[in-house]
Design an enzyme around this catalytic site. Structure first.
Site, PDB file in Angstrom:
ATOM      1  N   ASP A 288       4.072 -18.850 -12.142  1.00  0.00           N
ATOM      2  CA  ASP A 288       3.931 -17.682 -13.106  1.00  0.00           C
ATOM      3  C   ASP A 288       4.892 -16.615 -13.243  1.00  0.00           C
ATOM      4  O   ASP A 288       5.248 -16.149 -14.085  1.00  0.00           O
ATOM      5  CB  ASP A 288       2.361 -17.265 -13.402  1.00  0.00           C
ATOM      6  CG  ASP A 288       1.642 -18.223 -13.893  1.00  0.00           C
ATOM      7  OD1 ASP A 288       2.021 -19.236 -14.620  1.00  0.00           O
ATOM      8  OD2 ASP A 288       0.334 -18.145 -13.543  1.00  0.00           O
TER       9      ASP A 288
ATOM     10  N   TYR B 276      -4.362 -17.872 -19.494  1.00  0.00           N
ATOM     11  CA  TYR B 276      -4.909 -16.948 -18.387  1.00  0.00           C
ATOM     12  C   TYR B 276      -4.571 -15.425 -18.340  1.00  0.00           C
ATOM     13  O   TYR B 276      -3.466 -15.146 -18.784  1.00  0.00           O
ATOM     14  CB  TYR B 276      -4.550 -17.383 -16.966  1.00  0.00           C
ATOM     15  CG  TYR B 276      -5.864 -18.056 -16.249  1.00  0.00           C
ATOM     16  CD1 TYR B 276      -6.582 -17.509 -15.625  1.00  0.00           C
ATOM     17  CD2 TYR B 276      -5.968 -19.472 -16.296  1.00  0.00           C
ATOM     18  CE1 TYR B 276      -7.814 -17.924 -14.913  1.00  0.00           C
ATOM     19  CE2 TYR B 276      -7.059 -20.138 -15.580  1.00  0.00           C
ATOM     20  CZ  TYR B 276      -7.996 -19.159 -14.978  1.00  0.00           C
ATOM     21  OH  TYR B 276      -9.010 -19.810 -14.447  1.00  0.00           O
TER      22      TYR B 276
END
Length: 756
Positions: free
Chosen positions: A399, A487
């Protein structure tokens, strides 16, 4: 130049409504006779939609500081097409950054400096002669560490430079831009197999590409989804062999937004579109989910406004921390935080999220500030999903390196993300065309008191001494939160007056789920083949891991440190030595080289892990130090030769120690997208360089195994874990021994208003 020409906003969800309606109308035309007209009108409608949206973009003020503020200039600004139905908070603090100037060598690039970088590059031969180019990151090139350590407040700043990662004519480049001399240096990137962090603009553009493909549109309609209800996500592909080399790739998967904002719970399962990120072409459409229904929208909306009034749970009365004498901390020159016995430099970062530098704690005996940590930040996040099927095997995200952890940070919500007494800090970043923009309220700083105890002792009545000594624990918290599509990550750096630093990671947000034909577990003959948990009708929460690797450049009382392992071992007694048969013995070993410091944590082979300064000792002769107290110890179970694990090899150990090297900061490598694992922490550490009494960097990975459960539906309660950096023989005694207790006269007495 028009300051609105390139904005890193996610226009995709806004444009899809217009574009998809037109696509649907075109798709109804006879396929055999109107192909050309279909393509022509589709292209025309997309152009009209773009023009319409552009004409209705909210224009910022004419000065540079407000070129782009996601919280005010765009109601739909977010990452990966995340839909935002909530208007900007009325309590959002807005600040003018047009006049910002750097005061410290580590201060981030200002808005004016980013504008200058853009101007310098625009006239450079590499860019001036190019047919296409994009800036993937524009960051401060920090001065040499030795120079920063010698710098003192009031000294002139060193020449300011920027490091730029760019794509020019489909080639990656790393450049250094000297803002004083305007010189540009181009570095060689031939040794890197990966590509730069994706820009928000190209991720958004990638989600539009499938709409130009008639086969895709037809498949969507056949799956029972109205094209006007479509939301798509750009998903990084990882790397799985030579067939994927020499092309920047992304995969697009789509969802239905009908009757819910929580489209993540309505996947169009099995449909994956492979897109060339440079040419914006569809390379392949795979549909392996034709018999899988779209999960229903019922009970998926998590917004407070969507809950039925008679079902709202009012479990608590409001709570707030009051500070009658104001905050105990200050923020000087925008980035220097001073609190209690701590001071440190703090700045937002597009890739790491937030960076803490030059953390120092005051010695209670001498009154002098002592070095603890030169630099700490989130280096990489590795999130592999545990489903090997066609639509899931590639979901092994990094990420920070692929999406930009800081780029995915949204404005923090006052009173909910951060308490009333918080101070907020903005991030100033560069769009793909170099235009600077502001990410408001990206980081908050606040004091926290949760009723915890700093230290206490109450004497036993047997002694006859009436002693009750207790001290409350108040801490300082630095917080940022990133929403990487579904998320949400909450990163806290917490400072305590006893010298401890705690790094905490919270996981929340929405699961990435898989559609299924099952509605009850009694229909499942082989539950292990679900690759997860049935959360609701037709919805599977897929098993996955989270690994968050921290870079910790420890400078304990100076830069030259050593890594000390203190191993606890059982010792046996002979019968004539003691009534005891066994006891524990601590054995200390100093790591000589990097491989000596590669640690896999073992529950039944415990150790402490100290970073010590062997040249500085306490009054009684112990080397001063800090110890790493592990937490979140889940370890990767993937095969070391599995392609995702090769790229995520920095999770092979929980602890690593490397010699300081300014080029080794990103655990997954500088260029992560589609990388093959040739430039990771594991590769650097295998060089086995000397680390004893050297300037060393400590790396620690917090790990989470996540087997989803029904309580995670439709949105997850936060799960947290942390690790500590704790003084060990750093002070001569308890550093907060002489702090006073609370007394009633120190605190306000709040009485409810009679009219309340």
């Amino acid at each position: 130049m028009n300051t609105q020409t390139s904005q890193p906003t996610n226009l995709g969800s806004h444009l899809h409504t217009l574009t998809l309606k037109q696509s649907l109308q075109v798709e109804k035309a006879p396929m055999d006779t109107r192909s050309f007209l279909r393509f022509f009108f589709l292209s025309l409608c997309i152009a009209v939609a773009l023009l319409f949206t552009w004409a209705h973009l909210p224009y910022g003020p004419p000065y540079a500081a407000d070129l782009l503020d996601c919280s005010t200039n765009s109601a739909w600004c977010s990452s990966k097409n995340r839909l935002q139905s909530k208007p900007p908070s009325p309590t959002l603090r807005l600040r003018d950054h047009a006049s910002d100037t750097p005061h410290h060598p580590l201060d981030p690039l200002t808005l004016l400096e980013i504008t200058a970088v853009r101007s310098i590059l625009s006239s450079h031969a590499l860019f001036a002669s190019s047919s296409s180019h994009a800036l993937h990151s524009v960051d401060l090139q920090e001065p040499d560490k030795s120079l920063v350590l010698r710098w003192h407040h009031g000294d002139p700043l060193f020449p300011r430079k920027a490091t730029v990662v760019a794509r020019v004519d489909d080639m990656s480049h790393v450049l250094t831009v000297d803002l004083t001399t305007r010189e540009v240096t181009v570095e060689d990137t031939a040794s890197h197999t990966g590509y730069p962090t994706m820009t928000l603009e190209e991720m958004t553009a990638a989600t539009w590409v499938p709409l130009m493909n008639a086969d895709f549109n037809r498949t969507i309609v056949q799956r029972g989804v109205d094209l006007t209800d479509l939301a798509c996500l750009p998903l990084s592909t990882g790397w799985y062999g030579k067939v994927e080399e020499k092309r920047r790739l992304i995969k697009v998967q789509c969802y239905s937004t009908k009757d819910t904002v929580n489209f993540y719970m309505r996947p169009i399962e099995g449909l994956t579109v492979l897109v060339d990120l440079d040419t914006k072409q569809v390379l392949e459409i795979s549909d392996k989910g034709g018999g899988i229904p779209i999960p229903k929208a019922a009970n998926t909306d998590y917004r407070y406004s969507a809950q039925k009034p008679n079902q709202v749970l009012k479990l608590l009365k409001p709570i707030s921390i009051e500070q009658p004498n104001g905050r105990s901390f200050t923020v000087e020159d925008d980035h220097l935080v001073k609190w209690a016995n701590w001071e440190f430099h703090l700045k937002p970062d597009a890739r790491a999220g937030v960076i803490v530098s030059q953390a120092k704690v005051r010695d209670p005996n001498t009154g002098e500030f002592r070095d603890v940590m030169y630099k700490g930040f989130t280096s990489e996040l590795f999130v592999p999903y545990m489903d090997p099927t066609d639509a899931w095997y590639f979901k092994t995200y990094m990420d920070a390196g692929e999406y930009g952890f800081g780029l995915q940070a949204m404005p923090l919500e006052p009173l909910n993300d951060c308490p009333r007494n918080a101070y907020y800090m903005d991030g100033v970043f560069a769009a793909a065309d170099g235009t600077p923009y502001v990410r408001s309220n990206m980081v908050c700083v606040f004091e926290s008191y949760a009723g915890d105890i700093a230290w206490r002792h109450t004497e036993c009545p047997i002694t006859g001494m009436q002693i009750r000594e207790v001290r409350p624990k108040v801490t300082l918290v630095v917080r940022m939160a990133a929403s990487v599509a579904n998320y949400d990550y909450i990163i806290d750096w917490e400072f305590q007056t006893d010298g401890l630093i705690r790094a905490k990671v919270g996981l929340s947000g929405i699961l990435m789920v898989k559609g299924t034909s099952y509605e009850n577990v009694n229909q499942v003959s082989s539950p292990e083949n679900l690759h997860g948990t049935l959360l609701s009708e037709n919805v599977i929460g897929v098993i996955h891991d989270h690994y968050v690797t921290f870079y910790l450049d420890m400078d304990v009382d100076g830069s030259d440190n050593s890594f000390l392992k203190v191993n606890l071992q059982r010792e046996q007694n002979s019968p004539n030595e003691s009534p005891r048969k066994s006891y524990l013995k601590a054995t200390k070993t100093v790591a000589k080289t990097e491989k000596d410091a590669q640690v896999k944590l073992k529950l039944y082979d415990p150790s402490e892990f100290h970073v010590i300064n062997p040249t500085k000792r306490t009054r009684v002769g112990n080397p001063v130090g800090y110890k790493l107290v592990p937490g979140g110890t889940a370890a990767s179970l993937l095969d070391l030769d599995d392609p995702p694990q090769k790229r995520g090899a920095f999770t092979n150990n929980q602890i690593w120690v490397t010699p300081y090297n300014r080029s080794e900061q990103w655990a997954g490598g500088l260029l992560v997208c589609q990388s093959q694992g040739e430039d990771t922490l594991a590769v650097w550490s295998d060089r086995d360089r000397p680390i004893e009494n050297k300037d060393i960097v400590l790396w620690y990975t917090l790990g989470f195994h996540h087997i989803p459960c029904q309580e995670d539906f439709p949105i997850m309660p936060t799960v947290s874990s942390s690790f500590d950096l704790k003084p060990v023989n750093f002070f001569e005694s308890n550093p907060i021994l002489r702090t006073p207790p609370n007394v009633e006269t120190d605190l306000p007495v709040c009485v409810a208003d009679a009219s309340a």
